[in-house]
Design an enzyme around this catalytic site. Structure first.
Site, PDB file in Angstrom:
ATOM      1  N   GLU A  34       0.840  -1.191   0.000  1.00 57.92           N
ATOM      2  CA  GLU A  34       0.000   0.000   0.000  1.00 57.92           C
ATOM      3  C   GLU A  34       0.879   1.245   0.000  1.00 57.92           C
ATOM      4  O   GLU A  34       1.958   1.266   0.592  1.00 57.92           O
ATOM      5  CB  GLU A  34      -0.953   0.017   1.207  1.00 57.92           C
ATOM      6  CG  GLU A  34      -2.103  -0.952   1.059  1.00 57.92           C
ATOM      7  CD  GLU A  34      -3.308  -0.624   1.958  1.00 57.92           C
ATOM      8  OE1 GLU A  34      -3.357   0.464   2.573  1.00 57.92           O
ATOM      9  OE2 GLU A  34      -4.215  -1.472   2.022  1.00 57.92           O
ATOM     10  N   HIS A  96      -4.599   6.868  -0.480  1.00 61.75           N
ATOM     11  CA  HIS A  96      -3.814   5.642  -0.339  1.00 61.75           C
ATOM     12  C   HIS A  96      -4.365   4.583  -1.280  1.00 61.75           C
ATOM     13  O   HIS A  96      -5.447   4.742  -1.844  1.00 61.75           O
ATOM     14  CB  HIS A  96      -3.727   5.164   1.113  1.00 61.75           C
ATOM     15  CG  HIS A  96      -4.991   4.633   1.709  1.00 61.75           C
ATOM     16  ND1 HIS A  96      -6.021   5.429   2.117  1.00 61.75           N
ATOM     17  CD2 HIS A  96      -5.389   3.361   1.969  1.00 61.75           C
ATOM     18  CE1 HIS A  96      -6.998   4.677   2.624  1.00 61.75           C
ATOM     19  NE2 HIS A  96      -6.647   3.414   2.530  1.00 61.75           N
ATOM     20  N   HIS A  98      -5.347   0.481  -2.288  1.00 63.05           N
ATOM     21  CA  HIS A  98      -5.864  -0.774  -1.725  1.00 63.05           C
ATOM     22  C   HIS A  98      -5.634  -1.889  -2.732  1.00 63.05           C
ATOM     23  O   HIS A  98      -5.759  -1.656  -3.935  1.00 63.05           O
ATOM     24  CB  HIS A  98      -7.383  -0.667  -1.515  1.00 63.05           C
ATOM     25  CG  HIS A  98      -7.795  -0.192  -0.166  1.00 63.05           C
ATOM     26  ND1 HIS A  98      -9.078  -0.317   0.293  1.00 63.05           N
ATOM     27  CD2 HIS A  98      -7.083   0.405   0.817  1.00 63.05           C
ATOM     28  CE1 HIS A  98      -9.157   0.197   1.512  1.00 63.05           C
ATOM     29  NE2 HIS A  98      -7.965   0.654   1.850  1.00 63.05           N
ATOM     30  N   ASP A 109      -9.782   2.926   8.083  1.00 65.60           N
ATOM     31  CA  ASP A 109      -9.762   4.145   7.255  1.00 65.60           C
ATOM     32  C   ASP A 109     -10.790   5.142   7.780  1.00 65.60           C
ATOM     33  O   ASP A 109     -10.479   6.322   7.989  1.00 65.60           O
ATOM     34  CB  ASP A 109     -10.105   3.827   5.797  1.00 65.60           C
ATOM     35  CG  ASP A 109      -9.032   3.039   5.084  1.00 65.60           C
ATOM     36  OD1 ASP A 109      -7.855   3.160   5.468  1.00 65.60           O
ATOM     37  OD2 ASP A 109      -9.372   2.306   4.132  1.00 65.60           O
TER      38      ASP A 109
HETATM   39 ZN   LIG Z   1      -7.475   1.777   3.424  1.00 65.56          ZN
END
Ligand SMILES: [Zn+2]
Length: 152
Positions: A34, A96, A98, A109
């Site tokens: 990630e 971000h 995934h 999150d």
């Molecule tokens: Zn996340």
């Protein structure tokens, strides 16, 4: 460009160069962890115009299923841009990746974003980049993060 979920007349605009940069980090190969960073840009009335995003840094924690932004670099860039622009370029949110085809926020999150929204008095943008360049885009205000539009 996306419609702001809280303000019918407002729009969220992301510069193509920013999208290209974050798409470069999408988890389209098994070894890719990630990635994430912060979003910087302008608040123009109710509109949010994202012009820059920071990239993962050495002190950030990255795994296959988790990005934890901990490097001080992100905040230092935000402060630098804010000063250089006479307080016009602001911290607008977070992005971000995934490892999912159609990304959706995790419980973690949501709880992190709500913490951010409680600190920040103005709407914040949250972007999750999927494996195939699909996006989840949300806007948060206070204790609420609403999904804007998923662009595929
Ligand atoms: Zn996340």
């Amino acid at each position: 460009m996306w419609i702001h979920p809280f303000e019918a007349t407002a729009r969220i605009l992301v510069e193509p160069a920013v999208l290209d940069m974050i798409f470069g980090f999408r988890q389209n190969a098994a070894h890719k962890t990630e990635a994430g960073g912060i979003l910087l840009g302008f608040r123009r009335g109710d509109h949010l115009h994202i012009v820059e995003a920071t990239t993962p840094q050495p002190a950030d924690r990255r795994s296959l299923f988790r990005f934890f932004r901990r490097d001080r670099y992100h905040q230092s860039v935000a402060l630098k841009r804010w000063k250089e622009s006479n307080a016009m370029v602001d911290y607008l949110g977070e992005w971000h990746t995934h490892p999912e085809v159609r990304p959706t926020p995790s419980f973690l999150d949501m709880s992190e974003w709500i913490q951010i929204c409680r600190r920040e008095p103005l709407p914040m943008v949250f972007i999750i980049v999927g494996m195939d360049s699909s996006l989840w885009v949300g806007v948060g205000v206070n204790d609420c993060v609403l999904n804007a539009v998923i662009a595929v």
